[in-house]
Design a protein around this motif. Structure first.
Motif, mmCIF file in Angstrom:
data_model
loop_
_atom_site.group_PDB
_atom_site.id
_atom_site.type_symbol
_atom_site.label_atom_id
_atom_site.label_comp_id
_atom_site.label_asym_id
_atom_site.label_seq_id
_atom_site.Cartn_x
_atom_site.Cartn_y
_atom_site.Cartn_z
ATOM 1 N N GLU A 62 29.477 52.057 12.772
ATOM 2 C CA GLU A 62 30.249 51.253 11.885
ATOM 3 C C GLU A 62 29.640 51.341 10.407
ATOM 4 N N GLU A 117 34.342 52.153 8.008
ATOM 5 C CA GLU A 117 35.180 51.379 8.365
ATOM 6 C C GLU A 117 36.503 52.017 8.769
ATOM 7 N N LYS A 155 30.492 44.252 13.118
ATOM 8 C CA LYS A 155 31.748 43.510 12.847
ATOM 9 C C LYS A 155 32.091 42.947 14.457
ATOM 10 N N GLN A 195 29.061 40.467 19.997
ATOM 11 C CA GLN A 195 29.823 39.939 19.127
ATOM 12 C C GLN A 195 30.217 38.486 19.181
#
Lengths: 216, 262, 284
Positions: free
Chosen positions: A161, A168, C37, C231
């Protein structure tokens, strides 16, 4: 009679269970609920049947000192100890603090947990070896397989990532692979599996499939 | 009490390394651990089945509540156990028929409703709406858009036609089938990636246990010394590893002359 | 060079195993931290739990055992913290025989940490066999499927079960699933029939299989494997100061996972490189 009665039972029980979906009346639900209870008890009974079978197979080998009798003795002794501790601890077997004494919980925490977790962890090593030895881009299909696997592995972890500029986009491509082609392929498999399960279910209920009843 | 905790810790390290020793070669220590795993696992399953099913659903309703309806599952259970006898095993067909029919019934409606209908319904994207919300392709929304909607439907149809084995695979069918195979390959590749992820996660769990990272930050009494549990775990790991290596080497040396003579 | 590559391809697999072990152990001994993320699937799960109100009820089916602990236990723990923080009533059961000794102490400890009362705020119903039959039965009546809780109390008499019987009476169903029986069986048997609001935390192996259920709206959220758990930890503990956070195993595992994945990708690349470079030589 040996087969007619079971076939009749299969038909009646199967039709009643299918009807549960279409008849949301509480009386009908009470009937199917009772049958589900019986099914649950029988499923538990099948597990015990397996246990009896296991002892029937291994005990004679241990008694007669047959092949690998030592390992089979380990299996039977550990089974007996676990059962003894489980019944001895009874309702308290899962109570907090039980692992501080030699108990069912102690056996679970210090024997079963490491064994079970490591047994599955072994596969990490074999998958690495298999990937290295067998995963070759020999043709278009294998190349696609390889690219998708590498993309998912790389973009699912922080190191992938975080790659500047392309990181991205890799994540988007990974998500797209999962949401679109993966989705399409899984749905095709699901639809095929569902049709297969429905037809097998119907064959069983209608008595066309009788293999579960064994031979004459 | 501390002794039992240390024994437990040592035993869990030994059993972890015993299973991992299979990576070197199949050996008696691994086989011992493997059989122990089966024995304890089946024992735990039996205990939980007794307290989770037999006691609340059969024994208590029969003995305490005198629930007459519970005689039927008891009867079916007795017939099921007839399977272990050679003479009366045919009676087991009745409970087997019951349970297979019950599973077939719930499976049939479940598959039809939960999988077939829902998945077919979800595979008909509204392209107009997709165009309005995401356009042809939206990088900020995981690549959603008309292109993805079309790829989904075409990929699904191609896969389904690929599975249609009874159809003659002429040239157009072969082309469609190939698109289906390529879609499946992308999916299987993703599966492989996730499988690697899962397996490494499990190995991480075991490595954390061997390094004592999952231990609470407390002291443990080792003889006259007080050491942190993590440090004690690491020493135990190293010691047990050496012990297992020496044992395997000794066992191999002992069996080597036997195999050479045979 | 060609000879070296051929030898590399045929090297003893135990060297590959050793490399894998080092790829896992070394990042643990030299820890580092990389940001990651949050996936939309996990965000949706978190948002729905956040929207629960005090007194709402959640049914958790904890269908995992030590074999999948590193992937699912972090989610399970964090989910319980999240639910108790929201002052939600929790009812938990399991369909895996080897789950109760693992999941019950975790629930008990976390409930105690939040001062929750057994029977009133939470309960553990124990294990039931029967797989899909048990799930179907849960859809009809939780009380009948589990007549007694794990402590031997009558389930129907527990205050936490007031007004609850069929699975649709619960606001949310969370399936923490390591395989069969688990999420898929719940989706097929009762989610559609009773239109349940259901989320799943599954192992990484199952994640690609369950994504279609999330896409079709049958699952409102999905957490897959250790990354999903990490996450979720990130979202739930975002409001807790770092010094007050417990150890977050999935979050710390993510960095090790990075190196593990990198090792496999390098192996794949080297294996293919050796294959292409030596193919001509071997054919000759």
């Amino acid at each position: 009679m040996k087969r007619t009665l079971p076939i009749l039972i299969t038909f009646v029980v199967g039709v009643i269970m299918v009807g549960e979906f279409f008849i949301p009346h509480w009386r009908y639900r009470a009937l199917t609920g009772e049958m589900l209870e019986w099914g649950i008890i029988l499923a538990a009974g099948a597990f015990i049947l397996g246990l009896i079978n296991l002892v029937q197979v291994h005990l004679p080998t241990v008694v007669q000192r047959g092949t690998d009798w030592g390992y089979k003795a380990v299996l039977l002794v550990s089974l007996a100890v676990t059962l003894t501790m489980g019944f001895a601890n009874g309702k308290e077997r899962l109570a907090s603090g039980m692992e501080a004494t030699f108990s069912y919980k102690w056996i679970f925490d210090f024997v079963y947990t490491p064994l079970s977790a490591t047994m599955f962890a072994l596969l990490a090593f074999y998958i690495a070896s298999a990937g290295f030895r067998a995963f070759r881009a020999r043709n278009a299909e294998a190349t696609l397989l390889l690219v998708a696997a590498a993309l998912v592995m790389f973009a699912s972890v922080p190191i992938g990532e975080g790659v500047p500029v392309i990181g991205e986009y890799l994540v988007v491509l990974k998500d797209w692979t999962l949401d679109v082609p993966n989705n399409a392929a899984r749905r095709a498999i699901f639809i095929g599996a569902a049709l297969g399960a429905i037809s097998t279910g119907l064959r069983v209920i209608l008595g066309l499939e009788r293999s579960h009843l064994g031979g004459e | 009490m501390d002794l039992l905790a240390i024994t437990g810790l040592l035993l869990s390290i030994f059993l972890t390394l015993a299973i991992l020793s299979f990576l070197f070669d199949d050996n008696p220590i691994y086989k011992f651990a493997e059989h122990l795993f089966m024995g304890v696992g089946i024992g735990i399953g039996t205990i939980e089945i007794y307290y989770g099913v037999f006691q609340p659903k059969l024994i208590l309703p029969l003995l305490e509540e005198h629930r007459l309806l519970s005689i039927f599952p008891l009867l079916l259970l007795v017939l099921l156990f007839a399977k272990v006898t050679r003479k009366h095993q045919d009676w087991a067909r009745i409970p087997i028929a019951f349970i297979v029919a019950a599973f077939a019934g719930v499976k049939l409606t479940g598959e039809a409703n939960g999988r077939l209908l829902e998945q077919v319904r979800a595979s008909m994207p509204d392209l107009q709406q997709l165009y309005e919300t995401s356009g042809w392709w939206d990088w900020d929304n995981g690549g959603a858009g008309v292109i993805s909607g079309l790829v989904l439907v075409l990929g699904l149809c191609a896969c389904l036609l690929h599975f249609y084995f009874s159809a003659r695979h002429n040239r157009p069918m072969r082309t469609i089938s190939r698109i289906g195979i390529l879609t499946l390959m992308l999916s299987f590749g993703a599966s492989f990636g996730f499988t690697v992820m899962g397996r490494i996660s499990l190995a991480i769990g075991r490595a954390e246990a061997l390094l004592g990272l999952d231990q609470p930050n407390t002291l443990i009494q080792l003889g006259s010394m007080e050491v942190h549990r993590m440090t004690a775990t690491r020493w135990m790991t190293v010691g047990t590893l050496l012990l297992i290596i020496v044992s395997i080497a000794a066992l191999r040396r002992r069996t080597a002359p036997d195999s050479s003579t045979s | 060079m060609l000879d070296l590559l051929i030898r590399f391809q045929n090297m003893d697999r135990r060297w590959v195993f050793l490399g894998m072990a080092l790829a896992i152990v070394l990042p643990m001994l030299v820890p580092f931290s990389l940001p990651f993320k949050v996936d939309q699937r996990v965000q949706d799960l978190y948002d729905r739990v956040e929207a629960l109100e005090a007194g709402d009820t959640v049914y958790i089916s904890a269908d995992f055992d030590p074999g999948s602990r590193p992937e699912l236990e972090p989610f399970f723990r964090t989910h319980l913290h999240h639910l108790f923080r929201q002052d939600v009533r929790v009812v938990m059961g399991t369909l895996w025989a080897t789950a109760p000794p693992l999941v019950k102490p975790i629930l008990e400890d976390i409930a105690q940490e939040y001062g929750k009362e057994y029977g009133k705020d939470w309960t553990f119903l124990g294990y039931v066999e029967g797989k899909e039959l048990a799930i179907k039965s849960l859809g009809q009546s939780v009380r009948k499927t589990y007549p007694l809780d794990d402590r031997g109390n009558k389930t129907a008499d527990l205050a936490v079960m007031a007004g609850l019987d069929a699975m649709r009476d619960f606001d949310i169903l969370t399936s923490v699933s390591a395989g069969f029986p688990g999420t898929q069986a719940f989706v097929l048997q009762i989610q559609g029939q009773y239109n349940l609001e259901m989320a799943s935390a599954c192992t990484a192996v199952s994640a690609p299989d369950y994504i279609p259920y999330y896409q079709s709206g049958q699952l409102f959220g999905l957490s897959g494997g250790m990354p999903g758990s990490a996450q979720y930890e990130k979202l739930v503990y975002a409001s807790v100061p770092p010094e007050k956070r417990p150890r977050l195993p999935a979050t710390s595992g993510m960095n090790v996972l990075s190196i593990g994945h990198l090792y496999i990708i390098i192996l794949l690349l080297l294996g293919n490189l050796a294959f292409f470079l030596t193919r001509g030589g071997e054919e000759n």
